[in-house]
Design a protein around this motif. Structure first.
Motif, PDB file in Angstrom:
ATOM      1  N   LYS A 142       0.895  -1.185   0.075  1.00 54.22           N
ATOM      2  CA  LYS A 142      -0.098   0.202   0.021  1.00 54.22           C
ATOM      3  C   LYS A 142       0.698   1.280  -0.209  1.00 54.22           C
ATOM      4  O   LYS A 142       1.702   1.211   0.936  1.00 54.22           O
ATOM      5  CB  LYS A 142      -0.921   0.068   1.215  1.00 54.22           C
ATOM      6  CG  LYS A 142      -1.789   1.342   1.207  1.00 54.22           C
ATOM      7  CD  LYS A 142      -2.827   1.060   2.125  1.00 54.22           C
ATOM      8  CE  LYS A 142      -4.115   2.160   2.441  1.00 54.22           C
ATOM      9  NZ  LYS A 142      -4.835   2.196   1.399  1.00 54.22           N
ATOM     10  N   GLY A 143       0.745   2.102  -0.997  1.00 54.01           N
ATOM     11  CA  GLY A 143       1.675   3.223  -1.061  1.00 54.01           C
ATOM     12  C   GLY A 143       2.669   3.193  -1.645  1.00 54.01           C
ATOM     13  O   GLY A 143       3.363   4.300  -2.193  1.00 54.01           O
ATOM     14  N   GLU A 144       3.230   2.061  -2.272  1.00 56.99           N
ATOM     15  CA  GLU A 144       4.727   1.773  -2.943  1.00 56.99           C
ATOM     16  C   GLU A 144       4.628   2.537  -3.958  1.00 56.99           C
ATOM     17  O   GLU A 144       5.496   3.323  -4.517  1.00 56.99           O
ATOM     18  CB  GLU A 144       4.838   0.321  -2.863  1.00 56.99           C
ATOM     19  CG  GLU A 144       6.080   0.128  -3.539  1.00 56.99           C
ATOM     20  CD  GLU A 144       6.429  -1.363  -3.849  1.00 56.99           C
ATOM     21  OE1 GLU A 144       7.585  -1.593  -4.344  1.00 56.99           O
ATOM     22  OE2 GLU A 144       5.409  -2.220  -3.789  1.00 56.99           O
ATOM     23  N   VAL A 145       3.595   2.600  -5.247  1.00 64.07           N
ATOM     24  CA  VAL A 145       3.485   3.041  -6.342  1.00 64.07           C
ATOM     25  C   VAL A 145       3.648   4.503  -6.039  1.00 64.07           C
ATOM     26  O   VAL A 145       4.164   5.394  -6.707  1.00 64.07           O
ATOM     27  CB  VAL A 145       2.353   2.462  -7.207  1.00 64.07           C
ATOM     28  CG1 VAL A 145       2.173   3.440  -8.316  1.00 64.07           C
ATOM     29  CG2 VAL A 145       2.516   1.184  -7.344  1.00 64.07           C
ATOM     30  N   THR A 146       2.796   5.035  -5.103  1.00 61.84           N
ATOM     31  CA  THR A 146       2.643   6.576  -5.063  1.00 61.84           C
ATOM     32  C   THR A 146       4.120   7.214  -4.521  1.00 61.84           C
ATOM     33  O   THR A 146       4.307   8.281  -5.103  1.00 61.84           O
ATOM     34  CB  THR A 146       1.516   6.636  -3.730  1.00 61.84           C
ATOM     35  OG1 THR A 146       0.307   6.389  -4.375  1.00 61.84           O
ATOM     36  CG2 THR A 146       1.460   8.219  -3.614  1.00 61.84           C
ATOM     37  N   ASN A 147       4.590   6.323  -3.717  1.00 64.26           N
ATOM     38  CA  ASN A 147       5.799   6.911  -3.045  1.00 64.26           C
ATOM     39  C   ASN A 147       7.035   6.942  -4.155  1.00 64.26           C
ATOM     40  O   ASN A 147       7.699   7.876  -4.271  1.00 64.26           O
ATOM     41  CB  ASN A 147       6.471   5.843  -2.101  1.00 64.26           C
ATOM     42  CG  ASN A 147       5.582   6.327  -0.779  1.00 64.26           C
ATOM     43  OD1 ASN A 147       5.117   7.306  -0.464  1.00 64.26           O
ATOM     44  ND2 ASN A 147       5.638   5.198   0.321  1.00 64.26           N
ATOM     45  N   ILE A 148       6.929   5.777  -5.069  1.00 70.86           N
ATOM     46  CA  ILE A 148       8.065   5.847  -6.144  1.00 70.86           C
ATOM     47  C   ILE A 148       7.653   6.959  -7.161  1.00 70.86           C
ATOM     48  O   ILE A 148       8.500   7.602  -7.711  1.00 70.86           O
ATOM     49  CB  ILE A 148       8.013   4.586  -6.949  1.00 70.86           C
ATOM     50  CG1 ILE A 148       8.351   3.496  -5.857  1.00 70.86           C
ATOM     51  CG2 ILE A 148       8.971   4.576  -8.037  1.00 70.86           C
ATOM     52  CD1 ILE A 148       8.318   1.879  -6.632  1.00 70.86           C
ATOM     53  N   LEU A 149       6.308   7.101  -7.650  1.00 71.93           N
ATOM     54  CA  LEU A 149       5.826   8.044  -8.135  1.00 71.93           C
ATOM     55  C   LEU A 149       6.244   9.489  -7.908  1.00 71.93           C
ATOM     56  O   LEU A 149       6.981  10.312  -8.612  1.00 71.93           O
ATOM     57  CB  LEU A 149       4.249   8.020  -8.444  1.00 71.93           C
ATOM     58  CG  LEU A 149       3.726   9.024  -9.161  1.00 71.93           C
ATOM     59  CD1 LEU A 149       2.383   8.494  -9.917  1.00 71.93           C
ATOM     60  CD2 LEU A 149       3.179  10.291  -8.428  1.00 71.93           C
ATOM     61  N   LEU A 150       6.234   9.733  -6.551  1.00 70.44           N
ATOM     62  CA  LEU A 150       6.494  11.192  -5.987  1.00 70.44           C
ATOM     63  C   LEU A 150       8.103  11.250  -6.181  1.00 70.44           C
ATOM     64  O   LEU A 150       8.699  12.434  -6.318  1.00 70.44           O
ATOM     65  CB  LEU A 150       6.036  11.246  -4.540  1.00 70.44           C
ATOM     66  CG  LEU A 150       4.724  11.620  -4.521  1.00 70.44           C
ATOM     67  CD1 LEU A 150       4.138  11.553  -3.011  1.00 70.44           C
ATOM     68  CD2 LEU A 150       3.997  12.786  -5.226  1.00 70.44           C
ATOM     69  N   ASP A 151       9.076  10.283  -5.898  1.00 72.83           N
ATOM     70  CA  ASP A 151      10.296  10.260  -5.936  1.00 72.83           C
ATOM     71  C   ASP A 151      10.844  10.538  -7.351  1.00 72.83           C
ATOM     72  O   ASP A 151      11.604  11.271  -7.598  1.00 72.83           O
ATOM     73  CB  ASP A 151      10.860   8.969  -5.494  1.00 72.83           C
ATOM     74  CG  ASP A 151      11.081   8.982  -4.228  1.00 72.83           C
ATOM     75  OD1 ASP A 151      10.800   9.913  -3.300  1.00 72.83           O
ATOM     76  OD2 ASP A 151      11.264   7.533  -3.625  1.00 72.83           O
ATOM     77  N   VAL A 152      10.062   9.858  -8.202  1.00 71.02           N
ATOM     78  CA  VAL A 152      10.569  10.277  -9.816  1.00 71.02           C
ATOM     79  C   VAL A 152      10.013  11.619 -10.225  1.00 71.02           C
ATOM     80  O   VAL A 152      11.074  11.989 -10.897  1.00 71.02           O
ATOM     81  CB  VAL A 152       9.373   9.188 -10.703  1.00 71.02           C
ATOM     82  CG1 VAL A 152       9.355   9.633 -12.244  1.00 71.02           C
ATOM     83  CG2 VAL A 152      10.108   7.838 -10.666  1.00 71.02           C
ATOM     84  N   LEU A 153       8.955  12.179  -9.771  1.00 70.14           N
ATOM     85  CA  LEU A 153       8.561  13.543 -10.206  1.00 70.14           C
ATOM     86  C   LEU A 153       9.620  14.587  -9.471  1.00 70.14           C
ATOM     87  O   LEU A 153      10.286  15.378  -9.862  1.00 70.14           O
ATOM     88  CB  LEU A 153       7.299  13.918  -9.736  1.00 70.14           C
ATOM     89  CG  LEU A 153       6.245  13.369 -10.742  1.00 70.14           C
ATOM     90  CD1 LEU A 153       4.902  13.447  -9.975  1.00 70.14           C
ATOM     91  CD2 LEU A 153       6.327  14.118 -12.129  1.00 70.14           C
TER      92      LEU A 153
END
Length: 103
Positions: A26-37
């Motif tokens: 839960k939240g893994e994709v969101t955390n990676i997405l924010l890091d990428v941006l």
């Protein structure tokens, strides 16, 4: 259960009905997405974000089915983060919406 009907059936020849994907916490994709941006330093379209998220998770970007599923997940994360005031759309690159972190 299949072998009860016919013991000679080769079960290994039966393909799965849907592709299996690497499950995320839960939240893994969101955390990676924010890091990428944050690391990009510039607004990015959803497809580029998706490709970078997939690479970080060790997924194959060449797999069109996986890419499509992840693109839907990334778009959902983008909308959720926009609604929370973390991200905002900043323009367009052709038909693609560009996204960036709110400063």
């Amino acid at each position: 259960a299949i072998r009860l009907l016919d013991a000679s059936i080769d079960i290994s020849a039966i393909r799965p009905s849907r592709p299996s994907f690497k499950r995320s916490q839960k939240g893994e994709v969101t955390n990676i997405l924010l890091d990428v941006l944050r690391e990009a330093g510039e607004p990015l379209p959803p497809r580029t974000i998706t490709e970078r998220v997939m690479k970080r998770r060790g997924m194959r970007v060449e797999d069109a089915v996986q890419l499509d599923v992840m693109l839907k997940r990334v778009r959902a994360c983008l909308r959720n983060q926009r609604n929370q005031g973390v991200l905002h759309p900043v323009g367009r690159d052709g038909f693609a919406q560009l996204w960036d972190v709110v400063q």
